[in-house]
Scaffold this active site. Structure first.
Site, mmCIF file in Angstrom:
data_model
loop_
_atom_site.group_PDB
_atom_site.id
_atom_site.type_symbol
_atom_site.label_atom_id
_atom_site.label_comp_id
_atom_site.label_asym_id
_atom_site.label_seq_id
_atom_site.Cartn_x
_atom_site.Cartn_y
_atom_site.Cartn_z
ATOM 1 C CG HIS A 175 -0.268 0.042 2.542
ATOM 2 N ND1 HIS A 175 0.249 1.194 3.089
ATOM 3 C CD2 HIS A 175 -0.025 -0.948 3.452
ATOM 4 C CE1 HIS A 175 0.777 0.931 4.272
ATOM 5 N NE2 HIS A 175 0.643 -0.361 4.520
ATOM 6 C CB CYS A 191 1.537 -3.583 5.432
ATOM 7 S SG CYS A 191 -0.069 -4.312 5.870
#
Length: 229
Positions: A175, A191
């Site tokens: 992301h 992440c």
């Protein structure tokens, strides 16, 4: 008898005169009185003012505010791999993401990875894509950081940034970020984060089902990729 008739005539005349005076007075009064107002006041219809449409800012603006080290800027590099074009390879220890182009080349991006104790490795695939995604921290993260919001709508202030690519059925994503100065660092909960400009570029190249290989922290890529001149 004659006197009675005269008296009655005088009374009748007096009564008639009084009635006439009253009629004239009523007429004068009616003429002087203002006419009643119409019970409804007509006004022009109210115009509804629509709020201005707010579009998301250009994703490049915040990234330009942070001067990236040259090695973390998006660039085409030589990269030897047997993986098919379109594969994503995440070089965790070197904080690089490679998008395989084929013919010995790849696009290399600088990334931020999991901090100590939060790195992981394995093979996944892109299961979902989202633009300006909402953020709902998973229970595991809330247990560690109970002050986090339970939900945050997508937008420039959202920690998932401009784009997100969800990895399989895991809690992990590739992301964007509203903190581009964290690229090249080990700061996340697992992440993979990229600048908003870079994640938008990668997002445009990636399809649902794209293979994603995450290298373990202990394994350094044999070929770190040299820039194509």
């Amino acid at each position: 008898m004659f006197n009675s008739i005269k008296l009655n005539s005088r009374l009748a005349a007096a009564a008639f005169g009084a009635l006439a005076i009253g009629t004239v007075a009523f007429a004068d009064s009616a003429a002087a009185a203002p006419l009643p107002m119409f019970p409804f006041i007509l006004t022009p219809p109210t115009q509804t003012v629509q709020p201005p449409v707010q579009s998301m800012p250009q994703v490049q603006e915040e990234d330009r505010a942070v001067e990236m080290p040259a090695r973390f800027r998006r660039q085409t590099v030589s990269y030897a791999t047997r993986e098919a074009p379109g594969t994503i390879i995440i070089d965790t220890p070197n904080t690089y993401l490679y998008y395989v182009l084929g013919n010995g080349q790849a696009l290399r991006y600088g990334i931020g990875v999991g901090r100590d104790g939060f790195t992981w490795s394995g093979i996944q695939s892109v299961s979902r894509k989202a633009e300006w995604p909402d953020w709902t921290p998973p229970p595991e993260m809330i247990a560690r950081q109970p002050y986090l919001p339970r939900h945050m709508a997508g937008g420039p202030g959202n920690p998932l940034g401009a784009r997100a690519m969800y990895l399989g059925g895991t809690i992990y994503r590739i992301h964007g970020t509203n903190a581009p100065d964290t690229i090249g660092k080990r700061v996340s909960s697992g992440c993979i984060r990229m600048t908003n400009e870079d994640v938008t570029d990668l997002y445009s190249r990636v399809n649902i089902g794209t293979k994603v290989i995450v290298l373990p922290m202990t394994e350094r890529s044999a070929d770190l990729g040299s820039a194509v001149r």
